[in-house]
Scaffold this motif. Structure first.
Motif, mmCIF file in Angstrom:
data_model
loop_
_atom_site.group_PDB
_atom_site.id
_atom_site.type_symbol
_atom_site.label_atom_id
_atom_site.label_comp_id
_atom_site.label_asym_id
_atom_site.label_seq_id
_atom_site.Cartn_x
_atom_site.Cartn_y
_atom_site.Cartn_z
ATOM 1 N N ARG A 4 0.506 67.682 63.711
ATOM 2 C CA ARG A 4 -0.174 66.478 63.799
ATOM 3 C C ARG A 4 0.243 65.364 65.033
ATOM 4 N N LEU A 24 -1.676 58.205 62.429
ATOM 5 C CA LEU A 24 -1.393 58.940 61.419
ATOM 6 C C LEU A 24 -1.108 57.856 60.380
ATOM 7 N N ASP A 25 -2.266 57.333 59.913
ATOM 8 C CA ASP A 25 -2.070 56.227 58.850
ATOM 9 C C ASP A 25 -1.696 56.374 57.354
ATOM 10 N N ASP A 26 -1.881 57.860 57.104
ATOM 11 C CA ASP A 26 -1.583 58.455 55.711
ATOM 12 C C ASP A 26 -0.233 58.808 55.800
ATOM 13 N N VAL A 27 0.649 58.738 56.775
ATOM 14 C CA VAL A 27 2.097 59.040 56.959
ATOM 15 C C VAL A 27 2.813 57.717 56.816
ATOM 16 N N PRO A 28 3.978 57.649 56.208
ATOM 17 C CA PRO A 28 4.688 56.329 56.249
ATOM 18 C C PRO A 28 5.215 56.335 57.824
ATOM 19 N N SER A 29 5.274 55.115 58.141
ATOM 20 C CA SER A 29 5.956 55.038 59.499
ATOM 21 C C SER A 29 7.275 55.341 59.914
#
Length: 87
Positions: A4, A24-29
């Motif tokens: 991704r 990738l807003d569903d993955v922690p930064s």
């Protein structure tokens, strides 16, 4: 997640880890930052710019082009026939 991240860089896009994390807003930064760092160390991503932001360094990365050694070899012909020139 690595795929991704690489898809986000398609089309010669240069992104910071903050921009990448926003995509990738569903993955922690933190996970995005860590994976991007690993891909940079592996030579898959290449840092093209750095700037100081509030006491930290913001890096802009670009997907590295494959070196000649990593490029796939052209397919070999499987035909073993030779043409005869005698009559």
């Amino acid at each position: 997640m690595r795929l991704r991240i690489l898809r986000a860089f398609l089309g010669d896009r240069a992104l910071t880890t903050a921009q990448l994390a926003a995509e990738l807003d569903d993955v922690p930064s933190g996970s995005v930052d860590r994976r991007a760092g690993l891909l940079t160390k592996a030579g898959v991503l290449h840092v093209v710019a750095e700037r100081r932001v509030r006491g930290t360094v913001e890096r802009t990365a670009l997907c590295a082009s494959p070196s000649p050694a990593r490029r796939p070899a052209p397919p070999r012909s499987t035909c073993n026939h030779t043409m005869s020139t005698t009559r």
